[in-house]
Motif scaffolding. Sequence first.
Motif, PDB file in Angstrom:
ATOM      1  N   GLU A   1      12.211 -38.260  30.910  1.00  0.00           N
ATOM      2  CA  GLU A   1      11.153 -39.148  30.404  1.00  0.00           C
ATOM      3  C   GLU A   1      10.507 -38.561  29.153  1.00  0.00           C
ATOM      4  N   LEU A   2      10.246 -37.268  29.183  1.00  0.00           N
ATOM      5  CA  LEU A   2       9.640 -36.607  28.031  1.00  0.00           C
ATOM      6  C   LEU A   2      10.534 -36.719  26.805  1.00  0.00           C
ATOM      7  N   ARG A   3      11.809 -36.475  26.994  1.00  0.00           N
ATOM      8  CA  ARG A   3      12.759 -36.554  25.883  1.00  0.00           C
ATOM      9  C   ARG A   3      12.884 -37.982  25.374  1.00  0.00           C
ATOM     10  N   ALA A   4      12.824 -38.958  26.275  1.00  0.00           N
ATOM     11  CA  ALA A   4      12.927 -40.362  25.869  1.00  0.00           C
ATOM     12  C   ALA A   4      11.784 -40.735  24.926  1.00  0.00           C
ATOM     13  N   ILE A   5      10.577 -40.286  25.247  1.00  0.00           N
ATOM     14  CA  ILE A   5       9.423 -40.565  24.386  1.00  0.00           C
ATOM     15  C   ILE A   5       9.547 -39.813  23.070  1.00  0.00           C
TER      16      ILE A   5
ATOM     17  N   LEU B   1       9.608 -51.465  18.074  1.00  0.00           N
ATOM     18  CA  LEU B   1       8.838 -51.178  19.278  1.00  0.00           C
ATOM     19  C   LEU B   1       9.744 -50.435  20.242  1.00  0.00           C
ATOM     20  N   GLY B   2       9.310 -49.276  20.678  1.00  0.00           N
ATOM     21  CA  GLY B   2      10.104 -48.476  21.601  1.00  0.00           C
ATOM     22  C   GLY B   2       9.785 -48.821  23.044  1.00  0.00           C
ATOM     23  N   VAL B   3      10.800 -48.786  23.870  1.00  0.00           N
ATOM     24  CA  VAL B   3      10.632 -49.073  25.299  1.00  0.00           C
ATOM     25  C   VAL B   3      11.318 -47.967  26.102  1.00  0.00           C
ATOM     26  N   VAL B   4      10.567 -47.352  26.986  1.00  0.00           N
ATOM     27  CA  VAL B   4      11.130 -46.357  27.896  1.00  0.00           C
ATOM     28  C   VAL B   4      11.253 -46.993  29.275  1.00  0.00           C
ATOM     29  N   LEU B   5      12.484 -47.099  29.756  1.00  0.00           N
ATOM     30  CA  LEU B   5      12.771 -47.674  31.072  1.00  0.00           C
ATOM     31  C   LEU B   5      13.254 -46.570  32.007  1.00  0.00           C
ATOM     32  N   ALA B   6      13.146 -46.820  33.303  1.00  0.00           N
ATOM     33  CA  ALA B   6      13.676 -45.840  34.261  1.00  0.00           C
ATOM     34  C   ALA B   6      15.199 -45.877  34.262  1.00  0.00           C
TER      35      ALA B   6
ATOM     36  N   ASP C   1      19.400 -51.473  36.234  1.00  0.00           N
ATOM     37  CA  ASP C   1      18.636 -52.103  37.311  1.00  0.00           C
ATOM     38  C   ASP C   1      18.141 -53.480  36.863  1.00  0.00           C
ATOM     39  N   PRO C   2      18.375 -54.537  37.668  1.00  0.00           N
ATOM     40  CA  PRO C   2      17.928 -55.888  37.293  1.00  0.00           C
ATOM     41  C   PRO C   2      16.434 -55.970  37.023  1.00  0.00           C
ATOM     42  N   PHE C   3      15.639 -55.188  37.735  1.00  0.00           N
ATOM     43  CA  PHE C   3      14.192 -55.182  37.525  1.00  0.00           C
ATOM     44  C   PHE C   3      13.861 -54.771  36.089  1.00  0.00           C
ATOM     45  N   PHE C   4      14.528 -53.730  35.600  1.00  0.00           N
ATOM     46  CA  PHE C   4      14.234 -53.248  34.254  1.00  0.00           C
ATOM     47  C   PHE C   4      14.858 -54.135  33.186  1.00  0.00           C
ATOM     48  N   ALA C   5      15.889 -54.871  33.561  1.00  0.00           N
ATOM     49  CA  ALA C   5      16.425 -55.880  32.644  1.00  0.00           C
ATOM     50  C   ALA C   5      15.377 -56.971  32.428  1.00  0.00           C
ATOM     51  N   MET C   6      14.666 -57.348  33.500  1.00  0.00           N
ATOM     52  CA  MET C   6      13.594 -58.337  33.386  1.00  0.00           C
ATOM     53  C   MET C   6      12.450 -57.784  32.535  1.00  0.00           C
ATOM     54  N   LEU C   7      12.144 -56.511  32.705  1.00  0.00           N
ATOM     55  CA  LEU C   7      11.103 -55.880  31.899  1.00  0.00           C
ATOM     56  C   LEU C   7      11.473 -55.935  30.421  1.00  0.00           C
ATOM     57  N   ALA C   8      12.707 -55.541  30.107  1.00  0.00           N
ATOM     58  CA  ALA C   8      13.168 -55.546  28.715  1.00  0.00           C
ATOM     59  C   ALA C   8      13.142 -56.955  28.128  1.00  0.00           C
ATOM     60  N   HIS C   9      13.495 -57.938  28.952  1.00  0.00           N
ATOM     61  CA  HIS C   9      13.486 -59.327  28.474  1.00  0.00           C
ATOM     62  C   HIS C   9      12.063 -59.777  28.142  1.00  0.00           C
TER      63      HIS C   9
ATOM     64  N   LEU D   1      13.813 -50.537  20.386  1.00  0.00           N
ATOM     65  CA  LEU D   1      14.557 -49.301  20.603  1.00  0.00           C
ATOM     66  C   LEU D   1      14.386 -48.927  22.077  1.00  0.00           C
ATOM     67  N   LEU D   2      15.489 -48.916  22.817  1.00  0.00           N
ATOM     68  CA  LEU D   2      15.442 -48.612  24.252  1.00  0.00           C
ATOM     69  C   LEU D   2      15.799 -47.158  24.520  1.00  0.00           C
ATOM     70  N   SER D   3      15.104 -46.580  25.486  1.00  0.00           N
ATOM     71  CA  SER D   3      15.395 -45.213  25.888  1.00  0.00           C
ATOM     72  C   SER D   3      15.198 -45.128  27.399  1.00  0.00           C
ATOM     73  N   ALA D   4      16.080 -44.404  28.087  1.00  0.00           N
ATOM     74  CA  ALA D   4      16.028 -44.328  29.552  1.00  0.00           C
ATOM     75  C   ALA D   4      15.391 -43.024  30.007  1.00  0.00           C
ATOM     76  N   GLY D   5      14.496 -43.127  31.025  1.00  0.00           N
ATOM     77  CA  GLY D   5      13.801 -41.951  31.537  1.00  0.00           C
ATOM     78  C   GLY D   5      14.332 -41.436  32.852  1.00  0.00           C
TER      79      GLY D   5
END
Length: 333
Positions: free
Chosen positions: A104-108, A62-67, A71-79, A93-97
Motif C-alpha cells: 500500500e505504501l509503495r502504491a501511494i 487522479l490516482g486510485v489505490v485499490l486492494a 475483485d468485482p467489488f473494486f471493479a465497481m469502485l473503479a467504475h 492511474l490505478l495502483s494495487a495495495g
Amino acid sequence: MATIKDIAQAAGVSLATVSRVINNGPKVGKDTRQRVKLIMEEMGYRPNANARALVTKRSASLGVVLAELHDPFFAMLAHGVETVTRKNNVQILLSAGSIEKETELRAIEILLEHRVEAMVVHSKALDDKTLIDFAKQVPGFVLINRYIPEIANRCVWLDNVTGGRLMAEHAINQGHKNLAVISSQYRIDDPNHRLEGIVNAVEAAKLSLPESMIEYATPDQEGGELAMQNLLATGAEFTAVLAYNDAMASGAMTMLQDHGIAVPEQVSVMGYDDVLLAKYCRPKLTTLRYPIEMMAAKAAELALKYAAGAKPEEGLTFKYTPTIVKRDSVVRV
C-alpha cells in the motif's frame, strides 16, 4: 514529436496564442483557433498533461489505490471513480495495495512519483499516522472505506456496524434463532465492525452467538466454501448463515448444496456488498447493498476539488449506510 514552438511557427502566431488554444483560453479569434488546432492535428501534437495542469490549476490525473484489481467489488469502485474522471477529462492511474502495509505504501509513493495531487485511496494495512501524514502532503488525498477522526473531512466510509446489525436483524425477524457467521480472516476493521453489529443485534434479541458458530477464511468463494465446510464438520446446528461478503456467501451456498442441504429451505444465507454475482447465484442472494460506486464518485469529486485548491470543511465527514436487498436466499422459519 512536435513542440508548442513548432506549432507557433507553423501557424505564424505567438507561443502565448498556442497556449491559450491548448487550454481553451480567451482572446483568440475563431479563425485563428481553428487554424492552430488544424496544424496541431496535422503535426501530431499532443499537449503535456502535467504542463496543462499547471496552467489550468486542475489535476491532469487522479490516482486510485485499490486492494485488488480482480475483485468485482473494486471493479465497481473503479467504475464509480471513472464516471467522474470522464466527465472532468482526467485520466485514471490505478495502483494495487493488496491489503499489505509495504505494498500500500509503495502504491501511494508510485502515484506521488507521477506527480499526482488528487488520489482516492483504499488502505486497510497502513496505520492512521501514515495516512494522516499523506493527507498533509497531498492536497487531493481522500480515503475511501475508512474513517480516521483527524482527517474525517477526507474520509468517505460505510457504517459497517450498522450493516452487521441490519443483517442479523433481518434474519432474526424471519424467525431465525440459530445463526452462524462466516467472516474474513484479514485483521482489518471491516469484518470486526460487521461482527460487532451482528453481536449487538443478537444480544438485543436476547439470543446468543457462540464463538464456535463463527468461522474465518479468505473473503472469496473458496474461503466461503472452506468456512462452511468447517462449520458442517463440527455438527453445529443453524438455520441462517451471515456472510462477510457475497463471494463468501456464494461459496457457502455451494458447499451446503454439495452436502444435500437446500438453500433456503433448510438454511438461509445472506451476503454483503450486492456485487453482480448476487443477482446470478442460485438462489438469488439476499444481501446488503454497499453503495460503493456512489461513494467512489463522491471520493473522486472531493479529490479533484481539494487538489484544485478548495479547503476541506472542518467538522464534515461522508458516512454512508448499507441497505437490505431482499431476494430468494432468506426465508421465514
